[in-house]
Design a protein around this motif. Structure first.
Motif, PDB file in Angstrom:
ATOM      1  N   ASP A 490       0.839  -1.194   0.000  1.00 54.41           N
ATOM      2  CA  ASP A 490       0.000   0.000   0.000  1.00 54.41           C
ATOM      3  C   ASP A 490       0.881   1.254   0.000  1.00 54.41           C
ATOM      4  OD1 ASP A 490      -1.798   2.033   0.405  1.00 54.41           O
ATOM      5  OD2 ASP A 490      -2.833   1.087   2.086  1.00 54.41           O
ATOM      6  N   SER A 491       0.913   1.970  -1.120  1.00 56.31           N
ATOM      7  CA  SER A 491       1.775   3.136  -1.245  1.00 56.31           C
ATOM      8  C   SER A 491       1.354   4.278  -0.331  1.00 56.31           C
ATOM      9  CB  SER A 491       1.805   3.627  -2.694  1.00 56.31           C
ATOM     10  OG  SER A 491       0.501   3.987  -3.125  1.00 56.31           O
ATOM     11  N   SER A 492       0.132   4.256   0.173  1.00 56.89           N
ATOM     12  CA  SER A 492      -0.289   5.308   1.099  1.00 56.89           C
ATOM     13  C   SER A 492       0.387   5.143   2.459  1.00 56.89           C
ATOM     14  CB  SER A 492      -1.816   5.298   1.257  1.00 56.89           C
ATOM     15  OG  SER A 492      -2.252   4.114   1.907  1.00 56.89           O
ATOM     16  N   ILE A 493       0.778   3.912   2.790  1.00 62.78           N
ATOM     17  CA  ILE A 493       1.476   3.662   4.056  1.00 62.78           C
ATOM     18  C   ILE A 493       2.900   4.173   3.972  1.00 62.78           C
ATOM     19  CG2 ILE A 493       2.330   1.845   5.591  1.00 62.78           C
ATOM     20  CD1 ILE A 493      -0.111   0.199   4.822  1.00 62.78           C
ATOM     21  N   TRP A 494       3.512   4.008   2.795  1.00 65.34           N
ATOM     22  CA  TRP A 494       4.903   4.445   2.608  1.00 65.34           C
ATOM     23  C   TRP A 494       5.092   4.845   1.144  1.00 65.34           C
ATOM     24  CZ3 TRP A 494       9.714   1.228   4.523  1.00 65.34           C
ATOM     25  CH2 TRP A 494      10.864   2.000   4.381  1.00 65.34           C
ATOM     26  N   PRO A 495       4.847   6.092   0.816  1.00 66.83           N
ATOM     27  CA  PRO A 495       5.037   6.541  -0.570  1.00 66.83           C
ATOM     28  C   PRO A 495       6.517   6.751  -0.886  1.00 66.83           C
ATOM     29  CG  PRO A 495       4.312   8.358   0.798  1.00 66.83           C
ATOM     30  CD  PRO A 495       4.297   7.141   1.679  1.00 66.83           C
ATOM     31  N   ALA A 496       6.858   6.565  -2.137  1.00 69.54           N
ATOM     32  CA  ALA A 496       8.234   6.787  -2.577  1.00 69.54           C
ATOM     33  C   ALA A 496       8.505   8.279  -2.754  1.00 69.54           C
ATOM     34  CB  ALA A 496       8.492   6.063  -3.891  1.00 69.54           C
ATOM     35  N   CYS A 497       9.740   8.681  -2.479  1.00 68.90           N
ATOM     36  CA  CYS A 497      10.184  10.022  -2.872  1.00 68.90           C
ATOM     37  C   CYS A 497      10.391  10.012  -4.380  1.00 68.90           C
ATOM     38  CB  CYS A 497      11.492  10.383  -2.184  1.00 68.90           C
ATOM     39  SG  CYS A 497      11.426  10.374  -0.380  1.00 68.90           S
ATOM     40  N   ASN A 498      10.029  11.125  -5.016  1.00 73.88           N
ATOM     41  CA  ASN A 498      10.220  11.229  -6.462  1.00 73.88           C
ATOM     42  C   ASN A 498      10.682  12.643  -6.798  1.00 73.88           C
ATOM     43  OD1 ASN A 498       7.837  12.847  -6.478  1.00 73.88           O
ATOM     44  ND2 ASN A 498       6.606  10.974  -6.591  1.00 73.88           N
ATOM     45  N   ALA A 499      10.666  12.991  -8.053  1.00 77.45           N
ATOM     46  CA  ALA A 499      11.209  14.282  -8.490  1.00 77.45           C
ATOM     47  C   ALA A 499      10.483  15.466  -7.878  1.00 77.45           C
ATOM     48  CB  ALA A 499      11.167  14.364 -10.013  1.00 77.45           C
ATOM     49  N   THR A 500       9.262  15.282  -7.456  1.00 72.08           N
ATOM     50  CA  THR A 500       8.472  16.408  -6.948  1.00 72.08           C
ATOM     51  C   THR A 500       8.152  16.320  -5.464  1.00 72.08           C
ATOM     52  OG1 THR A 500       6.406  15.298  -7.574  1.00 72.08           O
ATOM     53  CG2 THR A 500       7.415  16.771  -9.206  1.00 72.08           C
ATOM     54  N   SER A 501       8.499  15.216  -4.807  1.00 66.48           N
ATOM     55  CA  SER A 501       8.050  15.034  -3.424  1.00 66.48           C
ATOM     56  C   SER A 501       9.093  14.276  -2.603  1.00 66.48           C
ATOM     57  CB  SER A 501       6.727  14.274  -3.394  1.00 66.48           C
ATOM     58  OG  SER A 501       6.341  13.968  -2.077  1.00 66.48           O
ATOM     59  N   VAL A 502       9.330  14.749  -1.365  1.00 69.24           N
ATOM     60  CA  VAL A 502      10.176  14.040  -0.404  1.00 69.24           C
ATOM     61  C   VAL A 502       9.327  13.750   0.830  1.00 69.24           C
ATOM     62  CG1 VAL A 502      12.210  14.134   1.080  1.00 69.24           C
ATOM     63  CG2 VAL A 502      12.283  15.162  -1.202  1.00 69.24           C
ATOM     64  N   GLN A 503       9.120  12.484   1.118  1.00 69.53           N
ATOM     65  CA  GLN A 503       8.367  12.085   2.297  1.00 69.53           C
ATOM     66  C   GLN A 503       9.163  11.037   3.068  1.00 69.53           C
ATOM     67  OE1 GLN A 503       3.912  11.972   1.890  1.00 69.53           O
ATOM     68  NE2 GLN A 503       4.417  11.684  -0.276  1.00 69.53           N
ATOM     69  N   LEU A 504       9.155  11.187   4.375  1.00 68.59           N
ATOM     70  CA  LEU A 504       9.950  10.334   5.249  1.00 68.59           C
ATOM     71  C   LEU A 504       9.023   9.480   6.102  1.00 68.59           C
ATOM     72  CD1 LEU A 504      12.845   9.715   6.419  1.00 68.59           C
ATOM     73  CD2 LEU A 504      12.386  11.508   8.102  1.00 68.59           C
ATOM     74  N   LEU A 505       9.292   8.178   6.137  1.00 64.81           N
ATOM     75  CA  LEU A 505       8.544   7.303   7.020  1.00 64.81           C
ATOM     76  C   LEU A 505       9.265   7.234   8.365  1.00 64.81           C
ATOM     77  CD1 LEU A 505       6.604   4.159   6.464  1.00 64.81           C
ATOM     78  CD2 LEU A 505       8.521   3.965   8.043  1.00 64.81           C
ATOM     79  N   TYR A 506       8.563   7.627   9.411  1.00 63.69           N
ATOM     80  CA  TYR A 506       9.102   7.586  10.764  1.00 63.69           C
ATOM     81  C   TYR A 506       8.724   6.233  11.375  1.00 63.69           C
ATOM     82  CZ  TYR A 506       9.971  12.563  10.198  1.00 63.69           C
ATOM     83  OH  TYR A 506      10.435  13.784   9.751  1.00 63.69           O
ATOM     84  N   ASN A 507       9.723   5.430  11.668  1.00 66.04           N
ATOM     85  CA  ASN A 507       9.517   4.039  12.071  1.00 66.04           C
ATOM     86  C   ASN A 507       9.659   3.905  13.583  1.00 66.04           C
ATOM     87  OD1 ASN A 507       9.215   1.274  12.090  1.00 66.04           O
ATOM     88  ND2 ASN A 507      11.325   0.858  11.436  1.00 66.04           N
ATOM     89  N   ASP A 508       8.560   4.042  14.285  1.00 67.38           N
ATOM     90  CA  ASP A 508       8.522   3.868  15.729  1.00 67.38           C
ATOM     91  C   ASP A 508       7.640   2.663  16.027  1.00 67.38           C
ATOM     92  OD1 ASP A 508       8.776   4.285  18.502  1.00 67.38           O
ATOM     93  OD2 ASP A 508       8.694   6.463  18.268  1.00 67.38           O
ATOM     94  N   ARG A 509       7.106   2.557  17.241  1.00 64.54           N
ATOM     95  CA  ARG A 509       6.208   1.439  17.520  1.00 64.54           C
ATOM     96  C   ARG A 509       5.079   1.398  16.490  1.00 64.54           C
ATOM     97  NH1 ARG A 509       5.582  -2.281  21.237  1.00 64.54           N
ATOM     98  NH2 ARG A 509       7.328  -1.435  22.451  1.00 64.54           N
ATOM     99  N   THR A 510       4.581   2.556  16.144  1.00 63.53           N
ATOM    100  CA  THR A 510       3.729   2.694  14.971  1.00 63.53           C
ATOM    101  C   THR A 510       4.477   3.550  13.962  1.00 63.53           C
ATOM    102  OG1 THR A 510       2.620   4.644  15.888  1.00 63.53           O
ATOM    103  CG2 THR A 510       1.620   2.489  16.321  1.00 63.53           C
ATOM    104  N   THR A 511       4.060   3.531  12.716  1.00 53.56           N
ATOM    105  CA  THR A 511       4.730   4.316  11.686  1.00 53.56           C
ATOM    106  C   THR A 511       3.821   5.434  11.201  1.00 53.56           C
ATOM    107  OG1 THR A 511       3.945   2.995   9.812  1.00 53.56           O
ATOM    108  CG2 THR A 511       5.940   2.241  10.922  1.00 53.56           C
ATOM    109  N   TYR A 512       4.456   6.490  10.722  1.00 56.75           N
ATOM    110  CA  TYR A 512       3.699   7.547  10.070  1.00 56.75           C
ATOM    111  C   TYR A 512       4.599   8.230   9.049  1.00 56.75           C
ATOM    112  CZ  TYR A 512       6.109  11.029  13.005  1.00 56.75           C
ATOM    113  OH  TYR A 512       7.063  11.812  13.619  1.00 56.75           O
TER     114      TYR A 512
END
Length: 559
Positions: A490-512
C-alpha cells in the motif's frame, strides 16, 4: 560502540567457533549438495528463527587468496576445483583487522549462501558489512546471521572483503573490487542455490551502505543488482579522502619507501599483515568515529565523484530504500566525557581537530560555522552538558547528511523509499540509560539487530522478546522490497520520494509519513559543502595534510 566487556565476550565466542570449526548440526548423509560450474559444494543445515530448515553453504571462495604478489592487486576469480567436493560447512576466517589475530587470515575472500529451496527462483539479498572499512565481516555468528531473514522466501548471501590498508591502499579500491567480484559470483552461480540472478538486492550497513551507493555509481556494477537497501551511510557526502596520506604514513612507519608507488607496494608486500594492522590501529587514539580508508576516483571502478554521477543521472537507476537512525553517532562521544583535558583542548582548538574528526580539508571558516551551529557561539567548555550536541556533529557529518543528499539526488531518476528508525528497543550499542533504566535513544546500527542476529547484540531474540515485532516488520519490508521493488504493498502507508516530493517514514512502535527531518541541520552541510564535481576524492593530498605527515614523521623519529 560496544563496551570493552562486550567486545571481549564477542571475540572469545567467535574464537571458540572458528577454532573448532564445527558445523551447526554436524554432517550427515542428508546435508545439501549443489553442483556448479566450479564444482560440487557440500553444505550443512541450520534453522531459521521460527524453526524452518536452512541449507547453509559457508566459506565458499569467490576469489583467489590475495597473498604474495596478489596482495594490493585486483581480485582474481577462484578457479574450478574439478571433481572434488568443496566442504562449505563452516565460516571462513575473517579478513585482517584489529582484534584476535587467530581469527583472521588474508585468505578471507569467501562468502556464505543461505537458502531454503535449492530448486526455486527466489529473490536474493546480498549483504555488504560495515565497520568503517577497517573491521567487520560476513561471518554468520559474528555479524551476519541468516535466522531472521530466512523465515521469509529469500536467498541470503554475505561475504568478506579486504579491509584497511590491505583493501584500500593508495590507488587500489581493492575492497570495492572484491565486492564487485562477489556480486559477479552471485550472478554466475546463485541459480544453483534457488536464487534468481535477475532479482538481486544489495544491502549495506554503515560503510557497507556507503559501498552500496558506490555500486550505484560504478559502471563495473551495472547489471549485477536490481534493488539497493542502504542503512546509515552514503558516499554522496563531503568527505575529503586521503588514502595517499595514510599509505605514506604506513610505509614510513614500517620502513618502506613513501613516494614511488611501485617501490612502496613491493616493499609493503614483504610486511606481515599483522604488522600492517598493528600500525594502522595505533592511529585511533581518540576513539571517535571516522573513516580513514575510503574510495578513490580511479577512472575504472569510479570515473567521477559519486555525487556528481548520481546528480547527473549517470548511475544504476534501481529502486532504493534508504534509512538512518534518529540518534546515529550522538552517543559515541560519551566515551570521552571524563577526559576533561582532551575536551578542553578540542574546544580551544576546534578548527584544528575538526578536519580529522569530520573528514574535510582544513578550513577555519567552515569549522567555526559548524561549532557555532551545534554548540553555540558562547561555548565555554565541552562536557557532560553538551557532549551529545558534540556527537550530533558526527551524526550529521559522517552519516545523516550523506543519506539526505543521496535521497535528494537519486529521487529525480528512480523511486527512493526514505525512512528514519525512531523505535527505542531493549538493546543498543551506544545509547545510555535513563534514570528509569530505559535506553535514551536509537544509535548507529541499532536497527541492524532486527534484520540479522549478531554477537554484538548477544543472543538471538527470544520468542516473547519485546522487540520481536520490529524484527518481523523490517524483515518483511526488506524481503518485500527485494521481491517487488517496494517495501509495502500500500503506497499510502509508505510513498516513494520522487522528483516532486520528499516524504519520510518515521519508524517507531507505529509508523507515520511526514516531511523530511533535521532539515536545518543538513542545510548547514549543504551550504558548507556544495555538491562536488570530484575534486574531494582525488588521490593527491593537500598541503595541510602534507604538514600533518611531516609532524607524524617527526614524532615517530623522537619516539
Amino acid at each position: 560502540m560496544a563496551c570493552p566487556l562486550n567486545i571481549v565476550v564477542l571475540l572469545v565466542s567467535l574464537l571458540v567457533q572458528l577454532v573448532l570449526l564445527v558445523p551447526a548440526n554436524g554432517q550427515s548423509d542428508e546435508d545439501p549438495l549443489v553442483r556448479t560450474t566450479l564444482g560440487s559444494i557440500q553444505g550443512t543445515r541450520m534453522e531459521s528463527f521460527s524453526g524452518k530448515t536452512i541449507y547453509a553453504f559457508r566459506g565458499i571462495p569467490y576469489a583467489e587468496p590475495p597473498l604474495g604478489e596478489l596482495r594490493f592487486e585486483a581480485p582474481k576469480p577462484y578457479p574450478s576445483w574439478g571433481n572434488t567436493t568443496l566442504k562449505a560447512t563452516a565460516d571462513s576466517l575473517v579478513c585482517p583487522q584489529t582484534g584476535i589475530t587467530l581469527l583472521m587470515s588474508e585468505d578471507c575472500l569467501k562468502l556464505n549462501v543461505f537458502t531454503k529451496n535449492l530448486t526455486a527462483q527466489l529473490p536474493v539479498i546480498v549483504y555488504i558489512h560495515g565497520g568503517a572499512n577497517k573491521i567487520g565481516s560476513g561471518h554468520s555468528t559474528y555479524e551476519a546471521g541468516p535466522q531472521y531473514l530466512m523465515d521469509h522466501d529469500v536467498v541470503f548471501v554475505a561475504f568478506n572483503y579486504r579491509l584497511g590498508a590491505l583493501g584500500f591502499l593508495r590507488g587500489g579500491n581493492y575492497g570495492y573490487l572484491d565486492q564487485v567480484m562477489a556480486l559477479e559470483w552471485v550472478q554466475a552461480h546463485i541459480s544453483k542455490f534457488g536464487g534468481d540472478p535477475q532479482m538481486v538486492t544489495i544491502m549495506g550497513m554503515s560503510a557497507g551502505s556507503m559501498a552500496v551507493s558506490l555500486h550505484l555509481a560504478s559502471p563495473l556494477s551495472k547489471g549485477l543488482f536490481h534493488r539497493a537497501i542502504m542503512m546509515s551511510g552514503s558516499a554522496t557526502n563531503h568527505y575529503s579522502i586521503h588514502n595517499e596520506f595514510w599509505s605514506r604514513l604506513l610505509a614510513r612507519q614500517v620502513g618502506c619507501p613513501m613516494y614511488n608507488s611501485f617501490d612502496m607496494v613491493e616493499c609493503l608486500r614483504t610486511v606481515t599483515w599483522q604488522r600492517i594492522v598493528e600500525i594502522c590501529s595505533q592511529w585511533e587514539q581518540y576513539k571517535f568515529i571516522n573513516m580513514k580508508w575510503n574510495y578513490e576516483i580511479d577512472n575504472y571502478f569510479l570515473p567521477k565523484h559519486p555525487s556528481a554521477l548520481i546528480d547527473q543521472g549517470q548511475f544504476n537507476k534501481v529502486p532504493i530504500l534508504a534509512s538512518w537512525t534518529a540518534n546515529e553517532l550522538d552517543y559515541t562521544t560519551l566515551a570521552q566525557v571524563e577526559n576533561e583535558l582532551l575536551l578542553h583542548d578540542i574546544n580551544e582548538n576546534f578548527n584544528e581537530y575538526a578536519p580529522e574528526f569530520f573528514l574535510f580539508d582544513y578550513n577555519p571558516t567552515k569549522s567555526q560555522r559548524i561549532k557555532n551551529f551545534y554548540l553555540g557561539q558562547q561555548l565555554r567548555e565541552l562536557g557532560r552538558d553538551n557532549i551529545e550536541a558534540f556527537g550530533r556533529i558526527f551524526s550529521d557529518g559522517i552519516i545523516g547528511h550523506g543519506v539526505h543528499r543521496l535521497v535528494d539526488m537519486a529521487r529525480k531518476y528512480t523511486n527512493v523509499y526514505y525512512s528514519r528508525m525512531d523505535y527505542v528497543g531493549q538493546r543498543s550499542l551506544s545509547a545510555p540509560l535513563n534514570e528509569d533504566m530505559t535506553l535514551r535513544g536509537v544509535g548507529h546500527a541499532d536497527d541492524l539487530q532486527y534484520v540479522m542476529p549478531s554477537l554484538w547484540y548477544g543472543t538471538i531474540m527470544s520468542k516473547d522478546h519485546a522487540d520481536l515485532f520490529m524484527m518481523q516488520r523490517l524483515t518483511e519490508w526488506f524481503v518485500h522490497f527485494a521481491t517487488t521493488g517496494k517495501p509495502v504493498t500500500d503506497s499510502s502507508i509508505w510513498p516513494a520520494c520522487n522528483a516532486t516530493s520528499v516524504q519520510l517514514l518515521y519508524n517507531d512502535r507505529t509508523t507515520y509519513v511526514g516531511p523530511a527531518a533535521y532539515v536545518a541541520r543538513f542545510a548547514v552541510w549543504d551550504q558548507l559543502f556544495p555538491k562536488t564535481s570530484g575534486e574531494a576524492a582525488s588521490i593527491v593530498a593537500p598541503r595541510r595534510l602534507g604538514l600533518a605527515l611531516a609532524l607524524a614523521v617527526l614524532i615517530h623519529r623522537l619516539m
